[in-house]
Design a protein around this motif. Structure first.
Motif, PDB file in Angstrom:
ATOM      1  N   UNK A  85       0.805  -1.226   0.000  1.00 38.39           N
ATOM      2  CA  UNK A  85       0.000   0.000   0.000  1.00 38.39           C
ATOM      3  C   UNK A  85       0.840   1.279   0.000  1.00 38.39           C
ATOM      4  N   UNK A  86       1.645   1.478   1.027  1.00 38.50           N
ATOM      5  CA  UNK A  86       2.358   2.759   1.170  1.00 38.50           C
ATOM      6  C   UNK A  86       3.277   3.058  -0.004  1.00 38.50           C
ATOM      7  N   UNK A  87       3.882   2.034  -0.576  1.00 40.28           N
ATOM      8  CA  UNK A  87       4.817   2.252  -1.682  1.00 40.28           C
ATOM      9  C   UNK A  87       4.105   2.582  -2.991  1.00 40.28           C
ATOM     10  N   UNK A  88       2.771   2.530  -2.971  1.00 42.03           N
ATOM     11  CA  UNK A  88       2.004   2.770  -4.200  1.00 42.03           C
ATOM     12  C   UNK A  88       0.956   3.879  -4.057  1.00 42.03           C
ATOM     13  N   UNK A  89       0.795   4.422  -2.844  1.00 42.74           N
ATOM     14  CA  UNK A  89      -0.270   5.396  -2.613  1.00 42.74           C
ATOM     15  C   UNK A  89       0.256   6.661  -1.944  1.00 42.74           C
ATOM     16  N   UNK A  90      -0.582   7.719  -1.985  1.00 42.91           N
ATOM     17  CA  UNK A  90      -0.170   8.993  -1.403  1.00 42.91           C
ATOM     18  C   UNK A  90      -0.185   8.938   0.117  1.00 42.91           C
ATOM     19  N   UNK A  91       0.360   9.962   0.732  1.00 47.40           N
ATOM     20  CA  UNK A  91       0.557   9.956   2.177  1.00 47.40           C
ATOM     21  C   UNK A  91      -0.766   9.954   2.957  1.00 47.40           C
ATOM     22  N   UNK A  92      -1.782  10.666   2.439  1.00 49.81           N
ATOM     23  CA  UNK A  92      -3.071  10.706   3.132  1.00 49.81           C
ATOM     24  C   UNK A  92      -3.715   9.342   3.220  1.00 49.81           C
ATOM     25  N   UNK A  93      -3.782   8.647   2.089  1.00 47.35           N
ATOM     26  CA  UNK A  93      -4.372   7.309   2.075  1.00 47.35           C
ATOM     27  C   UNK A  93      -3.533   6.314   2.872  1.00 47.35           C
ATOM     28  N   UNK A  94      -2.227   6.508   2.861  1.00 50.45           N
ATOM     29  CA  UNK A  94      -1.344   5.610   3.608  1.00 50.45           C
ATOM     30  C   UNK A  94      -1.568   5.745   5.108  1.00 50.45           C
ATOM     31  N   UNK A  95      -1.799   6.973   5.574  1.00 48.60           N
ATOM     32  CA  UNK A  95      -2.081   7.185   6.998  1.00 48.60           C
ATOM     33  C   UNK A  95      -3.395   6.504   7.374  1.00 48.60           C
ATOM     34  N   UNK A  96      -4.411   6.649   6.530  1.00 50.32           N
ATOM     35  CA  UNK A  96      -5.701   6.014   6.792  1.00 50.32           C
ATOM     36  C   UNK A  96      -5.564   4.500   6.822  1.00 50.32           C
ATOM     37  N   UNK A  97      -4.814   3.960   5.870  1.00 52.05           N
ATOM     38  CA  UNK A  97      -4.601   2.511   5.820  1.00 52.05           C
ATOM     39  C   UNK A  97      -3.901   2.026   7.087  1.00 52.05           C
ATOM     40  N   UNK A  98      -2.843   2.728   7.489  1.00 51.97           N
ATOM     41  CA  UNK A  98      -2.075   2.318   8.666  1.00 51.97           C
ATOM     42  C   UNK A  98      -2.920   2.399   9.935  1.00 51.97           C
ATOM     43  N   UNK A  99      -3.681   3.475  10.079  1.00 56.03           N
ATOM     44  CA  UNK A  99      -4.537   3.618  11.264  1.00 56.03           C
ATOM     45  C   UNK A  99      -5.601   2.534  11.309  1.00 56.03           C
ATOM     46  N   UNK A 100      -6.234   2.271  10.164  1.00 56.48           N
ATOM     47  CA  UNK A 100      -7.274   1.241  10.116  1.00 56.48           C
ATOM     48  C   UNK A 100      -6.730  -0.127  10.445  1.00 56.48           C
ATOM     49  N   UNK A 101      -5.589  -0.473   9.855  1.00 56.15           N
ATOM     50  CA  UNK A 101      -4.968  -1.764  10.130  1.00 56.15           C
ATOM     51  C   UNK A 101      -4.517  -1.860  11.588  1.00 56.15           C
ATOM     52  N   UNK A 102      -3.943  -0.766  12.092  1.00 60.92           N
ATOM     53  CA  UNK A 102      -3.472  -0.763  13.475  1.00 60.92           C
ATOM     54  C   UNK A 102      -4.604  -0.890  14.477  1.00 60.92           C
TER      55      UNK A 102
END
Length: 215
Positions: free
Chosen positions: A118-135
């Motif tokens: 995810x993070x290596x393919x998406x912008x910083x905003x979406x990456x933060x959302x992904x990380x928070x959701x997964x965490x």
């Protein structure tokens, strides 16, 4: 907006790293003998995941493909070390309880999988959302497993803290839940419940689609 909400909530159920993707199980089941440990591990993992995804997303276009995995590991290791040092300095009891599983965050499949996929393919905003959701999804499952194991195996709640409560007398505790097989048993039951719920939802959706086609 709907896309951002979907990214954030994916980690709760649909792509929960433990109950659905079945990754990062060893460390998760190793620390879930108490709620205190589960919360501590969940927060530590979430911090490392969020910060790693931010940095990797920010510099994704500058990291050569040939060395991306070593770079990812170095970034993850840096934030894992921060978590270790903070816990050792301020929450030594949790640092001791998590033991070897704390430095093993560096090679946890959940973090490596998300930064790579995810993070290596998406912008910083979406990456933060992904990380928070997964965490958050990861932490919720850890706390739930910890709650069941601590209550049934140790007969207490919040052991290791000043708020410790004894709920079940020692004679009625089930020692199995303090062991590795007990952890896998609880995990298996929760995973089965999630899969049953997803199957029921899919069948309900299919049934509604069939009714609409008949109409």
């Amino acid at each position: 907006m709907n896309k951002q909400l979907q990214i954030f909530t994916n980690g709760f159920i649909k792509e929960n790293p433990l109950l659905v993707l079945n990754i990062g199980l060893c460390s998760s089941l190793g620390v879930t003998t108490s709620i205190f440990n589960g919360i501590g591990m969940g927060i530590g993992m979430t911090f490392v995941l969020v910060m790693s995804e931010i940095v990797i997303s920010l510099f994704r276009k500058f990291i050569p493909s040939a060395i991306r995995l070593p770079v990812f590991i170095i970034i993850i290791a840096a934030f894992t070390t921060i978590v270790q040092l903070v816990l050792q300095a301020y929450v030594e009891s949790l640092y001791d309880a998590l033991g070897v599983f704390l430095p093993l965050i560096v090679v946890n499949c959940i973090i490596m999988g998300r930064v790579e996929a995810f993070a290596s393919k998406n912008n910083i905003g979406n990456s933060i959302l992904d990380a928070l959701g997964m965490g958050i999804g990861y932490t919720i499952v850890l706390v739930l497993i910890s709650l069941i194991r601590e209550l049934l195996g140790g007969g207490t709640l919040l052991a290791g803290t000043a708020l410790k409560i004894e709920v079940i007398p020692e004679a009625y505790r089930i020692g199995l839940f303090n062991s590795a097989p007990g952890g896998f048993l609880v995990f298996g039951i929760l995973a089965a419940v999630v899969q049953a719920g997803k199957r029921a939802a899919a069948q309900k959706k299919a049934s509604k689609n069939n009714e609409r086609q008949e109409d």
